[in-house]
Design a protein around this motif. Structure first.
Motif, PDB file in Angstrom:
ATOM      1  N   ASP A   1     -20.546  23.834  20.396  1.00 52.21           N
ATOM      2  CA  ASP A   1     -19.581  23.071  21.048  1.00 52.21           C
ATOM      3  C   ASP A   1     -18.532  23.887  21.769  1.00 52.21           C
ATOM      4  O   ASP A   1     -18.098  23.676  23.210  1.00 52.21           O
ATOM      5  CB  ASP A   1     -18.737  22.287  20.136  1.00 52.21           C
ATOM      6  N   VAL A   2     -18.296  24.956  21.250  1.00 56.46           N
ATOM      7  CA  VAL A   2     -17.053  25.900  21.645  1.00 56.46           C
ATOM      8  C   VAL A   2     -17.767  26.666  23.112  1.00 56.46           C
ATOM      9  O   VAL A   2     -17.224  26.667  24.070  1.00 56.46           O
ATOM     10  CB  VAL A   2     -16.965  27.185  20.772  1.00 56.46           C
ATOM     11  N   CYS A   3     -19.079  26.916  22.798  1.00 59.27           N
ATOM     12  CA  CYS A   3     -19.475  27.511  23.875  1.00 59.27           C
ATOM     13  C   CYS A   3     -19.861  26.599  25.418  1.00 59.27           C
ATOM     14  O   CYS A   3     -19.641  27.113  26.236  1.00 59.27           O
ATOM     15  CB  CYS A   3     -20.835  28.534  23.634  1.00 59.27           C
ATOM     16  N   SER A   4     -20.258  25.469  25.015  1.00 55.84           N
ATOM     17  CA  SER A   4     -20.437  24.517  26.084  1.00 55.84           C
ATOM     18  C   SER A   4     -19.084  24.322  26.857  1.00 55.84           C
ATOM     19  O   SER A   4     -18.976  24.110  28.067  1.00 55.84           O
ATOM     20  CB  SER A   4     -20.821  23.256  25.322  1.00 55.84           C
ATOM     21  N   GLU A   5     -17.861  24.492  26.082  1.00 54.56           N
ATOM     22  CA  GLU A   5     -16.645  24.373  26.703  1.00 54.56           C
ATOM     23  C   GLU A   5     -16.294  25.521  27.368  1.00 54.56           C
ATOM     24  O   GLU A   5     -15.825  25.354  28.654  1.00 54.56           O
ATOM     25  CB  GLU A   5     -15.527  24.147  25.549  1.00 54.56           C
ATOM     26  N   ILE A   6     -16.528  26.740  26.953  1.00 55.04           N
ATOM     27  CA  ILE A   6     -16.039  27.695  27.667  1.00 55.04           C
ATOM     28  C   ILE A   6     -17.084  28.316  28.795  1.00 55.04           C
ATOM     29  O   ILE A   6     -16.550  28.780  29.785  1.00 55.04           O
ATOM     30  CB  ILE A   6     -15.789  29.008  26.902  1.00 55.04           C
ATOM     31  N   ALA A   7     -18.261  27.913  28.731  1.00 54.52           N
ATOM     32  CA  ALA A   7     -19.119  27.822  29.990  1.00 54.52           C
ATOM     33  C   ALA A   7     -18.790  27.358  31.061  1.00 54.52           C
ATOM     34  O   ALA A   7     -19.010  27.691  32.234  1.00 54.52           O
ATOM     35  CB  ALA A   7     -20.569  27.363  29.639  1.00 54.52           C
ATOM     36  N   GLU A   8     -17.921  26.402  31.176  1.00 57.03           N
ATOM     37  CA  GLU A   8     -17.284  25.677  32.259  1.00 57.03           C
ATOM     38  C   GLU A   8     -15.875  26.593  32.798  1.00 57.03           C
ATOM     39  O   GLU A   8     -15.722  26.090  33.838  1.00 57.03           O
ATOM     40  CB  GLU A   8     -16.572  24.285  31.827  1.00 57.03           C
TER      41      GLU A   8
ATOM     42  N   LYS B   1      -1.323  34.229  18.531  1.00 62.23           N
ATOM     43  CA  LYS B   1      -0.323  33.732  19.341  1.00 62.23           C
ATOM     44  C   LYS B   1      -1.087  33.789  20.683  1.00 62.23           C
ATOM     45  O   LYS B   1      -0.730  32.776  21.737  1.00 62.23           O
ATOM     46  CB  LYS B   1       0.848  34.446  19.276  1.00 62.23           C
ATOM     47  N   ILE B   2      -1.941  34.582  21.111  1.00 63.58           N
ATOM     48  CA  ILE B   2      -2.359  34.783  22.619  1.00 63.58           C
ATOM     49  C   ILE B   2      -3.683  33.733  22.769  1.00 63.58           C
ATOM     50  O   ILE B   2      -4.040  33.913  23.742  1.00 63.58           O
ATOM     51  CB  ILE B   2      -2.594  36.216  22.874  1.00 63.58           C
ATOM     52  N   ALA B   3      -3.980  33.222  21.571  1.00 61.16           N
ATOM     53  CA  ALA B   3      -5.402  32.274  21.720  1.00 61.16           C
ATOM     54  C   ALA B   3      -4.964  30.948  22.125  1.00 61.16           C
ATOM     55  O   ALA B   3      -3.773  30.309  21.449  1.00 61.16           O
ATOM     56  CB  ALA B   3      -6.132  32.464  20.305  1.00 61.16           C
ATOM     57  N   ASP B   4      -5.727  30.476  22.971  1.00 67.05           N
ATOM     58  CA  ASP B   4      -5.426  29.034  23.191  1.00 67.05           C
ATOM     59  C   ASP B   4      -5.764  27.945  22.018  1.00 67.05           C
ATOM     60  O   ASP B   4      -5.598  27.055  21.762  1.00 67.05           O
ATOM     61  CB  ASP B   4      -6.101  28.602  24.473  1.00 67.05           C
ATOM     62  N   GLU B   5      -7.078  28.621  21.619  1.00 67.36           N
ATOM     63  CA  GLU B   5      -7.652  28.044  20.313  1.00 67.36           C
ATOM     64  C   GLU B   5      -8.040  28.960  19.296  1.00 67.36           C
ATOM     65  O   GLU B   5      -8.585  30.026  19.585  1.00 67.36           O
ATOM     66  CB  GLU B   5      -8.762  27.145  20.760  1.00 67.36           C
ATOM     67  N   VAL B   6      -7.927  28.712  17.945  1.00 65.56           N
ATOM     68  CA  VAL B   6      -8.342  29.336  16.921  1.00 65.56           C
ATOM     69  C   VAL B   6      -9.416  28.459  16.304  1.00 65.56           C
ATOM     70  O   VAL B   6      -9.261  27.254  15.909  1.00 65.56           O
ATOM     71  CB  VAL B   6      -7.340  29.933  15.769  1.00 65.56           C
ATOM     72  N   ILE B   7     -10.842  29.059  16.092  1.00 59.68           N
ATOM     73  CA  ILE B   7     -11.650  28.297  15.719  1.00 59.68           C
ATOM     74  C   ILE B   7     -12.408  28.900  14.525  1.00 59.68           C
ATOM     75  O   ILE B   7     -12.656  30.178  14.478  1.00 59.68           O
ATOM     76  CB  ILE B   7     -12.880  28.317  16.925  1.00 59.68           C
ATOM     77  N   ARG B   8     -13.084  28.145  13.510  1.00 61.00           N
ATOM     78  CA  ARG B   8     -13.789  28.662  12.679  1.00 61.00           C
ATOM     79  C   ARG B   8     -15.257  28.047  12.958  1.00 61.00           C
ATOM     80  O   ARG B   8     -15.297  26.753  12.999  1.00 61.00           O
ATOM     81  CB  ARG B   8     -13.301  28.573  11.221  1.00 61.00           C
ATOM     82  N   VAL B   9     -16.269  28.704  12.682  1.00 62.59           N
ATOM     83  CA  VAL B   9     -17.622  28.191  12.998  1.00 62.59           C
ATOM     84  C   VAL B   9     -18.459  28.232  11.646  1.00 62.59           C
ATOM     85  O   VAL B   9     -19.533  27.738  11.658  1.00 62.59           O
ATOM     86  CB  VAL B   9     -18.280  28.986  13.977  1.00 62.59           C
ATOM     87  N   ASP B  10     -18.087  28.582  10.524  1.00 65.46           N
ATOM     88  CA  ASP B  10     -18.778  28.871   9.325  1.00 65.46           C
ATOM     89  C   ASP B  10     -17.732  28.699   8.269  1.00 65.46           C
ATOM     90  O   ASP B  10     -16.345  28.841   8.245  1.00 65.46           O
ATOM     91  CB  ASP B  10     -19.659  29.990   9.309  1.00 65.46           C
ATOM     92  N   LYS B  11     -18.149  28.198   7.074  1.00 64.22           N
ATOM     93  CA  LYS B  11     -17.506  28.108   5.761  1.00 64.22           C
ATOM     94  C   LYS B  11     -16.936  29.411   5.288  1.00 64.22           C
ATOM     95  O   LYS B  11     -16.054  29.664   4.548  1.00 64.22           O
ATOM     96  CB  LYS B  11     -18.098  27.264   4.757  1.00 64.22           C
TER      97      LYS B  11
ATOM     98  N   ILE C   1     -22.509  35.442  21.736  1.00 57.78           N
ATOM     99  CA  ILE C   1     -22.838  35.855  22.865  1.00 57.78           C
ATOM    100  C   ILE C   1     -24.325  35.114  23.114  1.00 57.78           C
ATOM    101  O   ILE C   1     -24.577  34.648  24.413  1.00 57.78           O
ATOM    102  CB  ILE C   1     -23.010  37.455  23.194  1.00 57.78           C
ATOM    103  N   TYR C   2     -25.221  35.080  22.356  1.00 53.13           N
ATOM    104  CA  TYR C   2     -26.428  34.169  22.381  1.00 53.13           C
ATOM    105  C   TYR C   2     -25.956  32.862  22.783  1.00 53.13           C
ATOM    106  O   TYR C   2     -26.609  32.292  23.815  1.00 53.13           O
ATOM    107  CB  TYR C   2     -27.276  34.519  21.336  1.00 53.13           C
ATOM    108  N   GLN C   3     -25.102  32.255  22.232  1.00 54.21           N
ATOM    109  CA  GLN C   3     -24.925  31.004  22.139  1.00 54.21           C
ATOM    110  C   GLN C   3     -24.104  30.535  23.545  1.00 54.21           C
ATOM    111  O   GLN C   3     -24.566  29.619  24.369  1.00 54.21           O
ATOM    112  CB  GLN C   3     -23.764  30.224  21.324  1.00 54.21           C
ATOM    113  N   TYR C   4     -23.455  31.306  24.109  1.00 58.50           N
ATOM    114  CA  TYR C   4     -22.761  31.371  25.436  1.00 58.50           C
ATOM    115  C   TYR C   4     -23.880  31.513  26.616  1.00 58.50           C
ATOM    116  O   TYR C   4     -23.972  30.909  27.688  1.00 58.50           O
ATOM    117  CB  TYR C   4     -21.750  32.697  25.492  1.00 58.50           C
ATOM    118  N   GLU C   5     -25.078  32.412  26.111  1.00 64.48           N
ATOM    119  CA  GLU C   5     -26.142  32.521  27.312  1.00 64.48           C
ATOM    120  C   GLU C   5     -26.786  31.282  27.280  1.00 64.48           C
ATOM    121  O   GLU C   5     -27.158  30.775  28.445  1.00 64.48           O
ATOM    122  CB  GLU C   5     -27.070  33.785  26.590  1.00 64.48           C
ATOM    123  N   LEU C   6     -26.840  30.566  26.111  1.00 68.22           N
ATOM    124  CA  LEU C   6     -27.692  29.267  25.925  1.00 68.22           C
ATOM    125  C   LEU C   6     -26.986  28.464  26.797  1.00 68.22           C
ATOM    126  O   LEU C   6     -27.589  27.469  27.714  1.00 68.22           O
ATOM    127  CB  LEU C   6     -27.697  28.665  24.669  1.00 68.22           C
TER     128      LEU C   6
END
Lengths: 235, 235
Positions: free
Chosen positions: A164-171, A193-203, A216-221
């Motif tokens: 989901d993160v990478c689908s969004e930033i690909a735009e 503070k400089i981040a628009d979003e702070v995300i965790r992708v794993d537990k 990087i791979y997911q962004y490529e996808l």
């Protein structure tokens, strides 16, 4: 359109003055024929000396930047020059990495190269810079590269799949992703503070090189690069 | 149901007898306080000696196994014990890697550990083995682990996206993937023979650690692991 990759607060620095005379550091430097303050702080060799430092758990791990850079620079995205890589260090330096650089695979040689970089400010000394370093904090780096969106990855972030993160930033025109380059602990407030979003992708916390390679791979996808490259004529 | 990851023909071996007396090797071994034939062949230090060896371009790169193992063992798939990792070497040894092993991040310490492994056959010497090594070629390894399907990744393979490959093997009981652990050149005929399919996923050769990390992440995606772990209670 390119992805900006920032390894932030990386555990990469020269030996600080306050431990330069510690025997574990001085002996090691002597063996390399360098002054203690010209070599990289490395917990594998300077463990005893590091006990005297503040925040020792976040410092002295140049291997993290090494392995993460090898991962990141070897990706198809980087080979297409669609990746801009920066290493921000715990003491607020920023190393700009030319996508064309071929870093030493050998760790000791990588450290030697970074020591040269600290001494000269750039590598090589003349011609196109493959690595350059300047005093810059993350806020200043952000102003300089001016990303359209900044995502930081941290276990304290809000849960979202990487897909989901990478689908969004690909735009986005030139999104930036921030991964921690330290072994333990969390980002400073000023980094979050400089981040628009702070995300965790794993537990669990993932090592820098693991999370970097999958971002990087997911962004490529998300941008269709693997398919595009696969069906191009073979080089 | 687990994925079997095999790093094949890895450029990892002890210094062969025929170059044990070469000055570049003998001096290096002396510094470590070991016999030349007890240390790993490493092009960074034994470049001159390696000119005398056959197939030198595929040998003496223990850093490839090191970095690839760090990538692979740090993945959520491995943390779930859904990954079985084997390092097959160019001289037909197989190292079985316990998913719970925590390998040294420092390259010189990794080499020291592998040298111990060669000397003792297992690490640690007693208790549950974290690493064990035996003489085994790839065909014998295949018979031993008995995978339901074997996919080898090579630029000489037929083009297919990693996403398609992983969707297919996610249906298998215990599929094996084979990645080359050498810096240049191609798999031997005997390696290609044990594969049900030989696949290329990019127009260029990718480094072992790059392809390994994306295979495992894409396999995780195909089996729904990232989503599952993200929504589990935090540890």
């Amino acid at each position: 359109m390119a992805l900006i990759f920032i390894l932030a607060e990386s555990a990469l620095e020269l030996v600080p003055k306050e431990v330069a005379n510690h025997p574990s550091v001085a002996k090691y430097a002597e063996k390399l024929g360098k002054k203690p303050t010209e070599i990289l702080l490395d917990r594998s060799y300077h463990h005893e000396a590091m006990k005297r430092l503040s925040c020792p758990e976040k410092r002295g791990r140049p291997d993290i930047a090494h392995i993460t850079l090898l991962e990141v620079l070897g990706t198809p995205l980087n080979r297409e020059a669609l990746l801009q890589t920066y290493v921000h260090t715990i003491d607020d330096r920023v190393i700009k990495v030319n996508p064309a650089v071929r870093l030493p695979r050998n760790f000791e040689r990588f450290k030697g190269l970074i020591e040269q970089l600290y001494a000269a400010g750039r590598v090589p000394k003349s011609g196109e810079a493959l690595l350059s370093i300047e005093r810059l904090n993350l806020k200043e780096l952000k102003e300089k590269v001016n990303p359209s969106k900044v995502i930081a990855f941290s276990t304290v972030g809000k849960p979202k799949t990487l897909s989901d993160v990478c689908s969004e930033i690909a735009e986005e025109e030139n999104p930036a992703v921030i991964v921690g380059g330290f072994p333990h602990g969390h980002f400073r407030e000023s980094t979050l503070k400089i981040a628009d979003e702070v995300i965790r992708v794993d537990k669990e916390a993932l090592e820098a090189w693991v999370i970097a390679s999958r971002i990087i791979y997911q962004y490529e996808l998300a941008t269709g690069l693997p398919e595009k490259r696969l069906w191009q004529a073979r080089l």
